[in-house]
Write a protein that holds these residues in place. Structure first.
Motif, short mmCIF file in Angstrom:
data_model
loop_
_atom_site.label_atom_id
_atom_site.label_comp_id
_atom_site.label_asym_id
_atom_site.label_seq_id
_atom_site.Cartn_x
_atom_site.Cartn_y
_atom_site.Cartn_z
N ALA A 41 0.81 -1.22 0.00
CA ALA A 41 0.00 0.00 0.00
C ALA A 41 0.84 1.27 0.00
O ALA A 41 0.30 2.36 0.12
N ASP A 141 -2.40 8.68 5.50
CA ASP A 141 -2.35 7.49 4.64
C ASP A 141 -2.41 6.22 5.48
O ASP A 141 -1.63 5.29 5.29
N LYS A 144 -8.52 3.89 6.27
CA LYS A 144 -9.39 4.94 5.71
C LYS A 144 -10.64 5.26 6.54
O LYS A 144 -11.06 6.42 6.57
N ASP A 167 -4.09 10.46 1.06
CA ASP A 167 -3.97 9.50 -0.03
C ASP A 167 -5.27 8.72 -0.22
O ASP A 167 -6.10 8.64 0.69
N ASN A 168 -5.44 8.19 -1.41
CA ASN A 168 -6.48 7.18 -1.72
C ASN A 168 -7.90 7.73 -1.63
O ASN A 168 -8.80 7.06 -1.09
N LYS A 212 -0.24 2.21 -9.22
CA LYS A 212 -1.20 1.86 -8.16
C LYS A 212 -2.65 1.96 -8.63
O LYS A 212 -3.57 2.08 -7.82
#
Ligand code: DHB
Ligand code: MG
Length: 223
Positions: A41, A141, A144, A167-168, A212
């Motif tokens: 990750a 990060d 979540k 992030d993400n 990613k």
């Protein structure tokens, strides 16, 4: 027209070999996720360099990171703050923290990084309680579902002018699903909505494709 994940990866490889040029320590940090059976990750090399760029652009000296894992992004951030700067990175799992410390050592930046082990929200509360000086740059990060909690802590640990990157936030497009029962999507959506509603923050988010997959960063500045 090239538009597959295969192409995204191929272009990332090209950009990494031309522009980003990971050194041995970064390659090794990435490899340790595989050999230590940690989740794959970490941010990609181009994303790691972006974090370095952002931190350098604002002359960040004090960085806080939620989610250490192998220490890959912490290496980029520690290199950005320079020998007089400091990175505090929060990691839930002790085995990951130990892998990260080895990688930070190999990268020659262990002396400017503190890895706090335990739930990141608890570690962040501890930083607030001990009257920690404000951080210039925060990178969120970790898990979540807790993004809103991490944002709340970040707001207590920053100052006007600080930057918060998360992030993400795109998650292969699933971020638009208001009815999602995926706790990670719900965490990201709650995070974005809190950012949008907070008059102390101005923000945008950028979608990314690459090694990613399809994802993105949110970038906020504390006003
Ligand atoms: C996951 C977490 C991340 O921070 C990431 O960048 C990619 C994947 C995950 O939990 O699967
Ligand atoms: Mg991530």
């Amino acid at each position: 027209m090239p538009d597959s994940e295969f192409d995204w990866r191929r272009v990332d490889e090209y950009l990494v070999s031309t522009l980003v040029k990971e050194d041995h320590a970064l390659v090794e940090a990435r490899a340790t996720a595989l050999v230590s059976h940690l989740p794959m990750a970490e941010v990609s090399p181009t994303q790691g360099k972006l974090l370095w760029m952002l931190a350098r652009m604002m002359n960040a000296r004090r960085v806080l990171e939620f989610g250490t894992l192998t220490g890959y992004s912490a290496i980029w951030l520690a290199r950005a703050v320079g020998p007089d700067g400091h990175v505090t990175t929060l990691e839930l799992e002790r085995p990951s923290a130990e892998v990260a410390l080895q990688n930070l050592e190999l990268a020659g930046v262990a002396d400017r990084v503190t890895v706090m082990v335990g739930p990141a929200a608890a570690s962040a509360s501890q930083l607030v309680d001990q009257g920690e000086e404000p951080f210039d740059f925060v990178f969120i990060d970790a898990d979540k579902p807790n993004n809103p909690r991490y944002l709340e802590a970040a707001m207590q640990l920053t100052r006007p002018g600080s930057v918060i990157v998360c992030d993400n936030v795109v998650r292969s497009g699933t971020v638009t699903d208001a009815g999602s029962d995926d706790e990670r999507v719900r965490g990201v959506r709650a995070f974005l909505e809190i950012v949008a509603a907070d008059p102390r923050l101005e923000a945008t988010a950028i979608q990314t494709v690459g090694s990613k997959g399809w994802d993105g960063f949110a970038i906020a500045i504390v006003l």
